[in-house]
Design a protein around this motif. Sequence first.
Motif, PDB file in Angstrom:
ATOM      1  N   GLU A   8      47.201  49.341  41.956  1.00  0.00           N
ATOM      2  CA  GLU A   8      46.104  48.395  42.012  1.00  0.00           C
ATOM      3  C   GLU A   8      45.205  48.667  40.816  1.00  0.00           C
ATOM      4  OE1 GLU A   8      42.439  47.025  44.928  1.00  0.00           O
ATOM      5  OE2 GLU A   8      44.107  48.155  45.766  1.00  0.00           O
ATOM      6  N   VAL A   9      44.795  47.621  40.115  1.00  0.00           N
ATOM      7  CA  VAL A   9      43.977  47.781  38.909  1.00  0.00           C
ATOM      8  C   VAL A   9      42.759  46.864  38.999  1.00  0.00           C
ATOM      9  CG1 VAL A   9      45.904  48.462  37.437  1.00  0.00           C
ATOM     10  CG2 VAL A   9      45.290  46.059  37.605  1.00  0.00           C
ATOM     11  N   ALA A  10      41.789  47.129  38.129  1.00  0.00           N
ATOM     12  CA  ALA A  10      40.597  46.296  38.004  1.00  0.00           C
ATOM     13  C   ALA A  10      40.617  45.616  36.639  1.00  0.00           C
ATOM     14  CB  ALA A  10      39.345  47.153  38.155  1.00  0.00           C
ATOM     15  N   GLY A  11      39.943  44.502  36.524  1.00  0.00           N
ATOM     16  CA  GLY A  11      39.930  43.734  35.289  1.00  0.00           C
ATOM     17  C   GLY A  11      39.598  44.536  34.044  1.00  0.00           C
ATOM     18  N   PRO A  12      38.544  45.370  34.061  1.00  0.00           N
ATOM     19  CA  PRO A  12      38.210  46.122  32.851  1.00  0.00           C
ATOM     20  C   PRO A  12      39.300  47.087  32.390  1.00  0.00           C
ATOM     21  CG  PRO A  12      36.335  46.070  34.341  1.00  0.00           C
ATOM     22  CD  PRO A  12      37.516  45.503  35.094  1.00  0.00           C
ATOM     23  N   ASP A  13      40.222  47.449  33.288  1.00  0.00           N
ATOM     24  CA  ASP A  13      41.322  48.354  32.922  1.00  0.00           C
ATOM     25  C   ASP A  13      42.361  47.671  32.039  1.00  0.00           C
ATOM     26  OD1 ASP A  13      40.169  50.306  34.556  1.00  0.00           O
ATOM     27  OD2 ASP A  13      41.381  49.705  36.290  1.00  0.00           O
ATOM     28  N   LEU A  14      42.405  46.353  32.058  1.00  0.00           N
ATOM     29  CA  LEU A  14      43.466  45.600  31.388  1.00  0.00           C
ATOM     30  C   LEU A  14      43.084  45.334  29.935  1.00  0.00           C
ATOM     31  CD1 LEU A  14      44.275  43.170  34.303  1.00  0.00           C
ATOM     32  CD2 LEU A  14      45.549  45.203  33.612  1.00  0.00           C
ATOM     33  N   THR A  15      43.249  46.330  29.100  1.00  0.00           N
ATOM     34  CA  THR A  15      42.898  46.239  27.686  1.00  0.00           C
ATOM     35  C   THR A  15      44.148  46.061  26.830  1.00  0.00           C
ATOM     36  OG1 THR A  15      43.085  48.614  27.348  1.00  0.00           O
ATOM     37  CG2 THR A  15      40.927  47.770  28.073  1.00  0.00           C
ATOM     38  N   LEU A  16      43.952  45.610  25.608  1.00  0.00           N
ATOM     39  CA  LEU A  16      45.078  45.521  24.674  1.00  0.00           C
ATOM     40  C   LEU A  16      45.674  46.899  24.418  1.00  0.00           C
ATOM     41  CD1 LEU A  16      43.888  42.868  22.076  1.00  0.00           C
ATOM     42  CD2 LEU A  16      45.816  42.686  23.650  1.00  0.00           C
ATOM     43  N   GLY A  41      40.367  40.484  45.475  1.00  0.00           N
ATOM     44  CA  GLY A  41      39.042  39.877  45.512  1.00  0.00           C
ATOM     45  C   GLY A  41      38.690  39.049  44.300  1.00  0.00           C
ATOM     46  N   LEU A  42      39.640  38.298  43.789  1.00  0.00           N
ATOM     47  CA  LEU A  42      39.426  37.488  42.596  1.00  0.00           C
ATOM     48  C   LEU A  42      38.878  36.111  42.969  1.00  0.00           C
ATOM     49  CD1 LEU A  42      42.853  38.305  40.936  1.00  0.00           C
ATOM     50  CD2 LEU A  42      40.672  39.475  40.597  1.00  0.00           C
ATOM     51  N   SER A  43      38.270  35.451  41.995  1.00  0.00           N
ATOM     52  CA  SER A  43      37.833  34.065  42.185  1.00  0.00           C
ATOM     53  C   SER A  43      38.041  33.300  40.884  1.00  0.00           C
ATOM     54  CB  SER A  43      36.373  33.987  42.624  1.00  0.00           C
ATOM     55  OG  SER A  43      35.528  34.581  41.662  1.00  0.00           O
ATOM     56  N   MET A  44      38.344  32.018  41.018  1.00  0.00           N
ATOM     57  CA  MET A  44      38.588  31.165  39.859  1.00  0.00           C
ATOM     58  C   MET A  44      37.287  30.931  39.102  1.00  0.00           C
ATOM     59  SD  MET A  44      41.746  30.272  39.521  1.00  0.00           S
ATOM     60  CE  MET A  44      43.250  30.164  40.473  1.00  0.00           C
ATOM     61  N   ARG A  45      37.369  30.967  37.783  1.00  0.00           N
ATOM     62  CA  ARG A  45      36.244  30.605  36.915  1.00  0.00           C
ATOM     63  C   ARG A  45      36.300  29.136  36.560  1.00  0.00           C
ATOM     64  NH1 ARG A  45      36.995  33.302  31.958  1.00  0.00           N
ATOM     65  NH2 ARG A  45      34.972  32.537  31.337  1.00  0.00           N
ATOM     66  N   GLN A  46      37.511  28.590  36.534  1.00  0.00           N
ATOM     67  CA  GLN A  46      37.752  27.175  36.237  1.00  0.00           C
ATOM     68  C   GLN A  46      38.894  26.712  37.126  1.00  0.00           C
ATOM     69  OE1 GLN A  46      38.807  26.904  32.095  1.00  0.00           O
ATOM     70  NE2 GLN A  46      36.863  27.695  31.386  1.00  0.00           N
ATOM     71  N   PHE A  62      40.159  33.350  35.748  1.00  0.00           N
ATOM     72  CA  PHE A  62      39.521  33.892  36.936  1.00  0.00           C
ATOM     73  C   PHE A  62      38.772  35.174  36.595  1.00  0.00           C
ATOM     74  CE2 PHE A  62      43.764  35.526  36.578  1.00  0.00           C
ATOM     75  CZ  PHE A  62      43.658  36.864  36.895  1.00  0.00           C
ATOM     76  N   THR A  63      38.088  35.723  37.587  1.00  0.00           N
ATOM     77  CA  THR A  63      37.330  36.949  37.394  1.00  0.00           C
ATOM     78  C   THR A  63      37.449  37.851  38.621  1.00  0.00           C
ATOM     79  OG1 THR A  63      35.154  37.866  36.853  1.00  0.00           O
ATOM     80  CG2 THR A  63      35.174  35.925  38.266  1.00  0.00           C
ATOM     81  N   ASP A  64      37.280  39.138  38.370  1.00  0.00           N
ATOM     82  CA  ASP A  64      37.164  40.093  39.473  1.00  0.00           C
ATOM     83  C   ASP A  64      35.708  40.514  39.624  1.00  0.00           C
ATOM     84  OD1 ASP A  64      36.776  41.777  37.297  1.00  0.00           O
ATOM     85  OD2 ASP A  64      38.194  43.298  37.965  1.00  0.00           O
ATOM     86  N   PHE A  86      40.928  35.597  46.352  1.00  0.00           N
ATOM     87  CA  PHE A  86      42.368  35.811  46.487  1.00  0.00           C
ATOM     88  C   PHE A  86      42.773  37.121  45.835  1.00  0.00           C
ATOM     89  CE2 PHE A  86      41.723  33.557  42.542  1.00  0.00           C
ATOM     90  CZ  PHE A  86      42.651  34.073  41.649  1.00  0.00           C
ATOM     91  N   ASP A  87      43.941  37.610  46.222  1.00  0.00           N
ATOM     92  CA  ASP A  87      44.562  38.802  45.648  1.00  0.00           C
ATOM     93  C   ASP A  87      45.753  38.342  44.820  1.00  0.00           C
ATOM     94  OD1 ASP A  87      42.742  40.174  47.273  1.00  0.00           O
ATOM     95  OD2 ASP A  87      44.236  40.532  48.842  1.00  0.00           O
ATOM     96  N   LEU A  88      46.032  39.057  43.725  1.00  0.00           N
ATOM     97  CA  LEU A  88      47.058  38.614  42.792  1.00  0.00           C
ATOM     98  C   LEU A  88      48.032  39.735  42.475  1.00  0.00           C
ATOM     99  CD1 LEU A  88      47.976  36.321  40.825  1.00  0.00           C
ATOM    100  CD2 LEU A  88      46.519  37.412  39.106  1.00  0.00           C
TER     101      LEU A  88
END
Length: 114
Positions: A8-16, A41-46, A62-64, A86-88
């Motif tokens: 399980e990861v968080a958005g800030p962990d996903l770096t180039l 626990g994600l939600s759509m931004r658009q 989307f965003t976490d 939602f969970d992805l």
Amino acid sequence: PSLKLDAEVAGPDLTLGLMEQLAALAPTGQGNPPVQWLMRGLSMRQPPQTMGRDNQHVKWRFTDGRAALEAVWWNGGQAPMPQGRFDLAFTPAINVYQGRCSVQLRVLDWRQSL
């Protein structure tokens, strides 16, 4: 079939930088499958955006709550889309478009957050 998720990861962990480290594990295949991760626990931004000649693919933004993210669901154009939180489940990748590199998630599946 159920998915075997590696972490399980968080958005800030996903770096180039992390994506480049994962690329060093290539090639992937039957004996060395690509990583499959989970974010909760994600939600759509658009609203989801269909793409492809027959609108067979979908792009999600989307965003976490900590990072803005983008995902592509290949051949998901006719599937139900998330509403609310939602969970992805996904595989991460580097997307190169017009000379710009970014992290892009490839949707495996999703579910409403519990």
